[in-house]
Design a protein around this motif. Structure first.
Motif, short mmCIF file in Angstrom:
data_model
loop_
_atom_site.label_atom_id
_atom_site.label_comp_id
_atom_site.label_asym_id
_atom_site.label_seq_id
_atom_site.Cartn_x
_atom_site.Cartn_y
_atom_site.Cartn_z
N HIS A 1 -29.10 17.51 22.99
CA HIS A 1 -28.57 18.26 24.13
C HIS A 1 -28.61 17.44 25.42
N HIS B 1 -18.94 21.53 23.25
CA HIS B 1 -20.39 21.30 23.20
C HIS B 1 -20.92 21.23 21.76
N ASN C 1 -22.65 18.02 19.79
CA ASN C 1 -23.97 18.12 19.14
C ASN C 1 -23.88 17.75 17.66
ZN LIG Z 1 -26.26 23.90 22.43
#
Ligand SMILES: [Zn+2]
Length: 397
Positions: free
Chosen positions: A273, A287, A291
């Motif tokens: 993160h 996002h 990740n």
């Molecule tokens: Zn996250």
């Protein structure tokens, strides 16, 4: 998993197909007389919005809709939302959508009550001024009901919101205990329309939350326990939800796992993160996808610090090879099965900004402070370069 479940940990949760039918009743019981419904513009014409509006109208709950928010909500989006909240004399909020809607609603809630809230309760300020969580002042924030339509951020069970500071090209994390929604409705029917690619990316975000929380060095055994079972639920359900979006059992399993992850990461997140936040702000990539790509590279960089814990996790998951390598193999296999690219290069990123990325990752203390081991800017830059080039390798300490 077809019946309705009622849980109150860490807040009131209704979980099950068609749990949405309880919305109007919960609004009335919580004293929500005129909620502002916050959602993203892509949701306006979709089935969850139609269903939700119908339930509110049947229950005679007056409401207005605010949907002027970006994929990654910005401070400007929040300011416009606060103006709408005040102009409509709203007393409460309903958030329908993924993390964007949840985070925007939380930003609106905080700023509507405390005009300087986004500064006072930004993570770096909290660390500086509020060494103890007990020092959070009572604000009396508007009641919020959260209905996730994706299974990934878990923001519905979080006390944080991530907002983009467009001027600085960074993400700011705000936190206050009262940002936790009063009621959460986990209705898998609302996630049925999520396309396969987003199901994969958001599911991998939830998996990253669990793994980073599990590997965080902070002492929080309750969160560790939740993370372990959350990872098992994802092992059981993510591929099925990706393969067949109409599979309500798999959808519910992922919705529960995603919500659990936000409880787990009270223990902290980590280097994945810390890297994904600045990359999301700078390159505007999803996002969860960031990740999903970064996760194995950070795990390899952390290997010395986490290999025993990961081996314990691998035994719980009953992997054929219950050690770090076996776990990594399982992760890479699942990523491939979900169609996740192996490198950041494959989604158009290059390593030109590697030094800046490394500095920003270290500066993102809401995540980097709880990485399994201490990584400096040079190490984060190297992990980023590895992820751009698709090279799974250790980094120099
Ligand atoms: Zn996250």
């Amino acid at each position: 998993m077809s019946s309705l479940h009622y849980w109150n940990y860490p807040t009131e949760i209704f979980c099950g197909a068609d749990a949405l039918a309880l919305l109007a009743e919960r609004c009335t019981l919580l004293g929500m007389r005129n909620p502002l419904l916050v959602t993203d513009p892509g949701m306006l014409a979709l089935e969850p919005m139609t269903l939700l509006q119908a339930h509110l109208q049947q229950g005679a709950i007056p409401f207005a809709v605010f949907s002027d928010i970006a994929g990654n909500p910005s401070l400007e989006d929040v300011a416009r939302g606060v103006a709408a909240f005040k102009a409509g004399k709203h007393d409460s909020l309903i958030a329908l959508g993924g993390g964007s809607a949840m985070d925007a609603a939380k930003g609106i809630s905080l700023t509507a009550v405390a005009s300087d809230g986004l500064q006072r309760f930004e993570w770096s300020q909290i660390i500086e001024h509020y060494p103890s969580l007990a020092d959070f002042p009572h604000l009396g924030l508007p009641k919020l009901i959260a209905l996730p339509t994706t299974a990934g951020t878990g923001s519905e069970l979080g006390r944080e919101a991530v907002l983009t500071d467009s001027a600085q090209q960074i993400k700011r994390v705000i936190s206050h205990p009262e940002l936790l929604p009063a009621t959460v409705i986990l209705d898998p029917v609302l996630t049925r329309g999520l396309p396969a690619g987003l199901t994969a990316a958001t599911g991998m975000d939830a998996l990253t939350h669990h793994i980073e929380a599990f590997c965080s060095p902070l002492y929080h055994p309750m969160s560790s326990g939740i993370a372990v079972e959350g990872i098992r639920l994802i092992q059981q359900h993510l591929a099925d939800a990706h393969r067949d979006g109409q599979n309500i059992v798999a959808r519910e399993g992922m919705l529960v796992a995603s919500a659990m992850a936000a409880v787990a990461f009270q223990k902290g997140l980590g280097g994945v993160h810390a890297l994904a936040h600045p990359l999301g702000a700078r390159y505007h990539k999803h996002h969860g996808l960031l990740n999903a790509i970064l996760l194995p590279y950070v795990l390899v960089a952390n290997q010395a610090a986490i290999s025993q814990d990961i081996a314990r996790l691998a035994r719980y998951l009953e992997l054929p090879r219950p050690d770090f390598t076996g776990f990594l193999d399982w992760l890479l296999g699942m990523r491939e099965q979900l169609g996740i690219p192996h490198s950041l290069g494959e989604i158009g990123l290059d390593a030109q900004e590697a030094a800046w990325v490394g500095e920003q990752a270290v500066a993102d203390i809401s995540s980097s402070d709880t990485n399994a081991c201490v990584l400096d800017a040079a190490a984060y830059s190297q992990i980023f370069r590895n992820a751009v080039g698709g090279v799974l390798a250790q980094v120099q300490p």
